[in-house]
Design an enzyme around this catalytic site. Structure first.
Site, PDB file in Angstrom:
ATOM      1  CD  GLU A 142      61.623   0.809  89.286  1.00 25.99           C
ATOM      2  OE1 GLU A 142      60.973  -0.251  89.322  1.00 25.99           O
ATOM      3  OE2 GLU A 142      61.149   1.907  89.628  1.00 25.99           O
ATOM      4  CD  GLU A 300      60.008   4.856  86.776  1.00 21.38           C
ATOM      5  OE1 GLU A 300      59.192   4.635  87.706  1.00 21.38           O
ATOM      6  OE2 GLU A 300      60.448   3.967  86.026  1.00 21.38           O
TER       7      GLU A 300
END
Length: 646
Positions: A142, A300
């Site tokens: 991320e 995810e």
């Protein structure tokens, strides 16, 4: 269409590993992602590497036919590295180092950090180069366009500006630094935006460059990692996972150097009661597909109630686990990896729930996941089918950054009109691409170009050419406002788009939370808000006029013939029915094959291929829906996805 899970063997006693892998195999899991936060276990001491435990986990999954994606663990350096080199810590805008105890608190430009990050990445890549079970790599985790204020970032920022502008005279002119006596006389005076002042109080040209600089920093880091992985572990695709964070890097530039895009997908578990809410992640998914205009991964995926930095949220309702995963497949994902296999019982994320709860007893969510795995594996015949769209929406990170720097009025944000147009065209059963503003427009019938705030002359030219050749362009308010430096253009709005739109604004009214109605020619009255361009037509026809305030009667929405095509101009921020109305008009004029009468929150995506084609029909609501399509009644339970072969 492949289903995976995120797994953290270092968090669990080895006695659980084999049982977990066996259950994954029985459930239909095809892939695991591991090691994004495991640096302290992979290099427990400086220069001492231990891959034995990870080797054991990789082998355990490989024995069961489950592929592995490994991550470079550089998001979380071990504490021995911070102790030895405290200078690698990210620095906050007040000049103080970030306190340890959270993740991603390193500076990705610091040369000492890069030396250690290079070493662990290269060692991992070399170690797993011959391991066929490792099918790909994720860089870091991320990554954001970090605002770091350390000495290295300051020096790098000055160098970045020197390379762009050459001399201070050019920089001062581009920024308009004469305002507030802000002209630089030395490069040493140039710093990032320290302090607590809102970004809107800073020079907007300076701030836009700083956003671009921060994006470039993390892209350079990403490309550096990718080059090492490709050199030492060739033949494996490389990606990184992104999300819609506060400081997003420019995805289009970031993934130009990577093999495919990955996205972390966490749809809402509590549906908003406001029918105006654009909560569907269909927009996010179509944008991810549009970044490289090819299939993508979910790295995810929602598996349980969220809770970590904020209080715990409501768990996914029955049908959400299955429905949201299939929604991702429908919009172009070919791999969906669920976060996480089991809810952590240690660390800060122990209330960010996975498929299995702390009890380790499979429950409702896990059973639903298992059913979804069966369905996803059965959709193999649709692997490789394409999502061909007649409608495109242009996204520009310069516009996203500029709106954050200078908020336009209360409640007005850049992505709203993009989301509303996306929702409107999806409500007609049409596929929609969300693409970068520099992408080619060939093959589209309608191109929406909302809020083209920071002007790019090449984009203006291509949109005009697209319309002249018969395409339909939809423009909105706050277009043609700024030059590439984020300085205001001295032209009537919509600036360089005026001729193709056939309209100009004599004034604008930022009305914030107020509302005003707009009246269409057939007497339909709908609501607008936040912003009103008060228009005069040049060559355009008026579709709707304001029906209130001092500009009552002035044009609000127009349509102009431009060569063989049409250009719509939406001069206000409407409520959703405004965009539904304009989308319907544009689709009808373009003779697109719409699905009439779709109930609210029902989404259709069509995937086509040589051997098989299908419509994915999703009820993104907690209420059942029914409608008629192609003479057949379609009934959908809450969050149900039906796949209809065509």
């Amino acid at each position: 269409m492949r289903v995976g899970v995120d797994y953290y063997p270092e968090h669990w006693d080895k006695s659980l590993w084999a049982a977990d892998a066996d259950l994954m195999k029985r459930t239909g899991v095809k892939l695991v992602r591991m090691a994004e936060f495991a640096w302290c276990r992979l290099e427990p001491r400086d220069g001492v590497f231990d891959f034995s435990w990870l080797d054991e986990a990789v082998a355990l999954f490989a024995d069961r036919g489950i592929d592995v994606v490994l991550c470079t663990p550089v998001s979380c350096p071990p504490l021995w590295l911070y102790e030895k080199h405290p200078e690698i810590v990210h620095v906050e805008k007040d000049g103080t180092p970030t306190r340890l105890g959270i993740r991603s608190h390193r500076c990705v430009t610091n040369p000492v950090f890069l030396q250690y990050a290079d070493r662990i990445t290269i060692e991992m890549a070399k170690h797993y180069a011959g391991n066929a079970a490792v099918v790909g790599w994720q860089i870091d985790n991320e990554l954001e366009a970090y605002f770091c204020y350390c000495g290295h970032c300051i020096d790098r920022y000055r160098t970045w500006l020197q390379e762009k502008y050459g001399c201070l005279e050019n920089l001062n002119r581009a920024y308009g630094n004469v305002v507030w006596s802000g002209e630089y006389s030395s490069w040493a005076q140039v710093t990032p935006p320290f302090g607590t002042l809102p970004h809107a109080w800073q020079n907007p040209a300076y701030m836009l460059d700083y956003y671009r600089f921060c994006s470039d920093n993390v892209i350079d880091f990403s490309n550096r990692q990718a080059a090492q992985l490709r050199q030492y572990c060739p033949g494996r695709p490389v990606t990184t996972n992104v999300w819609f964070c506060e400081h997003m890097p420019d995805f289009y530039k970031q993934f130009d150097g990577l093999d495919f895009i990955s996205y972390d997908n966490y749809p809402a578990t509590r549906l908003p009661s406001d029918p105006e809410s654009c909560y569907s992640h269909a927009f996010h998914l179509d944008m991810m597909r549009g970044v490289k205009r090819q299939p993508f991964w979910i790295m995810e995926q929602l598996s349980g109630g969220k809770g970590c930095w904020a209080p715990m949220e409501k768990p996914p309702l029955p049908g959400m686990i299955r429905g949201y995963a299939l929604q991702a497949f429908a919009h172009g994902a070919d791999t969906v990896v669920h976060f996480r296999w089991r809810t952590a019982n240690i660390g800060a994320e122990m209330h960010w729930h996975g498929l299995l709860d702390h009890s380790n007893v499979p429950g409702r969510r896990f059973r639903e996941f298992a059913d979804m795995c069966i369905e996803a594996n059965a959709l193999e015949k649709l692997q490789g089918t394409e999502i061909k769209a007649d409608v495109a929406i242009l996204f520009a990170f310069d516009n996203e950054y500029a709106f954050r720097i200078q908020p336009q009025t209360d409640g007005y944000y850049y992505m709203e009109q993009l989301q509303r147009l996306h929702r409107a065209f999806m409500g007609l059963g049409l596929n929609v691409d969300i693409i970068g503003q520099h992408e080619k427009l060939d093959g589209y019938r309608i191109v929406c170009a909302p809020e083209m705030y920071v002007t790019d002359a090449g984009v203006v030219e291509r949109l005009n050419e697209f319309a002249m050749k018969g395409g339909t362009v939809i423009l909105t308010t706050r277009s043609g406002v700024k030059d590439p430096n984020n300085n205001a253009l001295m032209t009537l709005l919509p600036g360089p788009y005026q001729e193709m739109a056939g309209v100009h604004a004599v004034e604008y009214a930022p009305i914030g939370w107020e509302a005003v109605s707009v009246l269409f020619g057939d007497g339909t009255e709908l609501q607008a808000k936040q912003w009103c361009d008060i228009l005069e037509t040049d060559t355009a026809e008026v579709l709707a006029s304001y029906n209130g305030d001092y500009y009552c009667g002035a044009p609000a929405i127009t349509r102009n013939a431009c060569g063989q095509g049409q250009v719509y101009y939406i001069g206000t921020v409407g409520t959703q029915p405004v965009y539904d109305r304009v989308a319907g008009m544009a689709a009808e004029k373009a003779a697109l094959p719409v699905v009439a009468g779709l109930p609210p929150r029902v989404e259709i995506v069509t995937r086509t291929g040589r051997e098989a084609s299908a419509k994915f029909i999703f009820n993104n609501d907690d209420q059942p829906k029914s409608f008629v399509m192609d003479g057949q009644e379609i009934s959908l339970a809450p969050f149900e996805m039906k796949v209809v072969l065509i």
